[in-house]
Design an enzyme around this catalytic site. Structure first.
Site, mmCIF file in Angstrom:
data_model
loop_
_atom_site.group_PDB
_atom_site.id
_atom_site.type_symbol
_atom_site.label_atom_id
_atom_site.label_comp_id
_atom_site.label_asym_id
_atom_site.label_seq_id
_atom_site.Cartn_x
_atom_site.Cartn_y
_atom_site.Cartn_z
ATOM 1 N N CYS A 8 4.145 -9.773 -6.291
ATOM 2 C CA CYS A 8 3.704 -10.441 -5.052
ATOM 3 C C CYS A 8 2.204 -10.246 -4.915
ATOM 4 O O CYS A 8 1.508 -10.044 -5.922
ATOM 5 C CB CYS A 8 4.483 -9.932 -3.842
ATOM 6 S SG CYS A 8 4.274 -8.168 -3.488
ATOM 7 N N ASN A 11 2.001 -5.837 -3.475
ATOM 8 C CA ASN A 11 2.927 -4.879 -4.102
ATOM 9 C C ASN A 11 3.339 -3.780 -3.123
ATOM 10 O O ASN A 11 3.599 -2.645 -3.516
ATOM 11 C CB ASN A 11 2.340 -4.278 -5.392
ATOM 12 C CG ASN A 11 3.342 -3.525 -6.258
ATOM 13 O OD1 ASN A 11 2.984 -2.596 -6.970
ATOM 14 N ND2 ASN A 11 4.597 -3.891 -6.217
ATOM 15 N N CYS A 13 5.337 -5.019 -0.094
ATOM 16 C CA CYS A 13 6.452 -5.589 0.683
ATOM 17 C C CYS A 13 7.469 -6.278 -0.227
ATOM 18 O O CYS A 13 8.522 -5.710 -0.556
ATOM 19 C CB CYS A 13 5.943 -6.575 1.737
ATOM 20 S SG CYS A 13 4.865 -5.838 2.986
ATOM 21 N N ARG A 14 7.169 -7.509 -0.642
ATOM 22 C CA ARG A 14 8.192 -8.314 -1.310
ATOM 23 C C ARG A 14 8.549 -7.813 -2.706
ATOM 24 O O ARG A 14 9.743 -7.686 -3.038
ATOM 25 C CB ARG A 14 7.730 -9.776 -1.389
ATOM 26 C CG ARG A 14 7.642 -10.448 -0.033
ATOM 27 C CD ARG A 14 6.858 -11.739 -0.099
ATOM 28 N NE ARG A 14 5.453 -11.482 -0.406
ATOM 29 C CZ ARG A 14 4.523 -12.404 -0.586
ATOM 30 N NH1 ARG A 14 4.877 -13.686 -0.540
ATOM 31 N NH2 ARG A 14 3.274 -12.077 -0.835
ATOM 32 N N SER A 15 7.551 -7.562 -3.566
ATOM 33 C CA SER A 15 7.907 -7.186 -4.949
ATOM 34 C C SER A 15 8.551 -5.806 -5.059
ATOM 35 O O SER A 15 9.443 -5.629 -5.892
ATOM 36 C CB SER A 15 6.721 -7.342 -5.908
ATOM 37 O OG SER A 15 5.653 -6.499 -5.574
ATOM 38 N N ASP A 125 5.563 -14.350 3.102
ATOM 39 C CA ASP A 125 4.892 -13.059 3.199
ATOM 40 C C ASP A 125 5.217 -12.434 4.556
ATOM 41 O O ASP A 125 4.822 -12.985 5.587
ATOM 42 C CB ASP A 125 3.385 -13.294 3.052
ATOM 43 C CG ASP A 125 2.596 -12.013 3.061
ATOM 44 O OD1 ASP A 125 3.164 -10.960 3.410
ATOM 45 O OD2 ASP A 125 1.408 -12.068 2.712
HETATM 46 P P1 4NP Z 1 3.291 -8.370 -0.185
HETATM 47 O O1 4NP Z 1 2.722 -8.427 1.316
HETATM 48 O O2 4NP Z 1 2.446 -9.304 -1.005
HETATM 49 O O3 4NP Z 1 4.701 -8.854 -0.029
HETATM 50 O O4 4NP Z 1 3.185 -6.929 -0.626
HETATM 51 C C1 4NP Z 1 1.374 -8.257 1.619
HETATM 52 C C2 4NP Z 1 0.861 -6.994 1.795
HETATM 53 C C3 4NP Z 1 -0.473 -6.836 2.152
HETATM 54 C C4 4NP Z 1 -1.291 -7.935 2.313
HETATM 55 C C5 4NP Z 1 -0.771 -9.205 2.110
HETATM 56 C C6 4NP Z 1 0.560 -9.358 1.768
HETATM 57 N N1 4NP Z 1 -2.643 -7.783 2.696
HETATM 58 O O5 4NP Z 1 -3.331 -8.791 2.882
HETATM 59 O O6 4NP Z 1 -3.110 -6.646 2.825
#
Ligand code: 4NP
Length: 156
Positions: A8, A11, A13-15, A125
C-alpha cells in the site's frame, strides 16, 4: 508461486492487514508461503501498524502488532512471485520500478480477484477516515485474499 508481497502507501494500514489475513489463511490451509508487506512511500518506515488496524485485526484473532513498516524497493521484484497492490496508485508506483515484462506480470490489484463484476478496483485508504473504514477494509481483503488463494492454490 511461493512468495507474496502486499503493498500500500504507508505500510501501516492496508498492506499489514492484508499480510495478517494472508498469513492466517495460509496457516489454515497448510500452505508454506513466504509473505511480507511494504509501502510505496517512506513516511512511516520502522513504525508499527496503525492502532486502528491492529484493533480491527485483533477482533478477528489476528495479531499484526509486531510488524514494522518498510518501503517497497526494486529488488522486491527478485524476492517475490506475486505483488498485490491495494489501490491503483500503488499499482502504478510499483510498476514504475519494474525492469521488464516479467516484473510487470507479477503485479496485480488485490481486488481484481473478487468475483463480482461491480467490485471496487481499489481498497480505500482508511488512514484519514472513520473507524469503520477499517472494518470495510478487512471485509474486502478477507474476500479478495480468499479468492486469490482459490485461484492460485485450489483445494484438491
Ligand atoms: P496505508 O495508509 O497506505 O493503508 O498504510 C496510509 C497510511 C499513512 C498515510 C497514508 C496512507 N500517510 O499519508 O501518512
Amino acid at each position: 508461486m511461493k512468495r507474496i508481497l502486499t503493498v500500500c502507501l504507508g505500510n501501516i494500514c492496508r498492506s499489514p492487514m492484508a499480510e495478517g489475513i494472508l498469513r492466517q489463511k495460509t496457516t489454515e490451509r497448510q500452505l508454506h508461503l513466504e509473505i511480507d508487506s511494504a509501502g510505496t512511500g517512506n513516511y512511516h518506515i520502522g513504525e508499527s501498524p496503525d492502532h486502528r488496524a491492529v484493533e480491527t485485526m485483533r477482533q478477528h484473532q489476528i495479531d499484526i502488532g509486531n510488524l514494522a513498516a518498510r518501503q517497497f524497493v526494486r529488488e522486491d521484484y527478485d524476492r517475490f512471485d506475486l505483488i498485490l497492490a491495494m489501490d491503483v496508485q500503488n499499482h502504478a508506483d510499483i510498476l514504475a520500478l519494474s525492469r521488464n515484462k516479467e516484473d510487470e506480470n507479477k503485479v496485480k490489484l488485490v481486488l481484481s480477484y473478487l468475483p463480482e463484476t461491480d467490485a471496487p478496483e481499489s481498497v480505500p485508504d482508511p488512514y484519514f477516515g472513520q473507524r469503520d473504514g477499517f472494518a470495510y477494509v478487512y471485509d474486502l481483503l478477507d474476500r479478495a485474499i480468499e479468492a486469490m488463494l482459490e485461484t492460485h492454490f485450489p483445494a484438491s
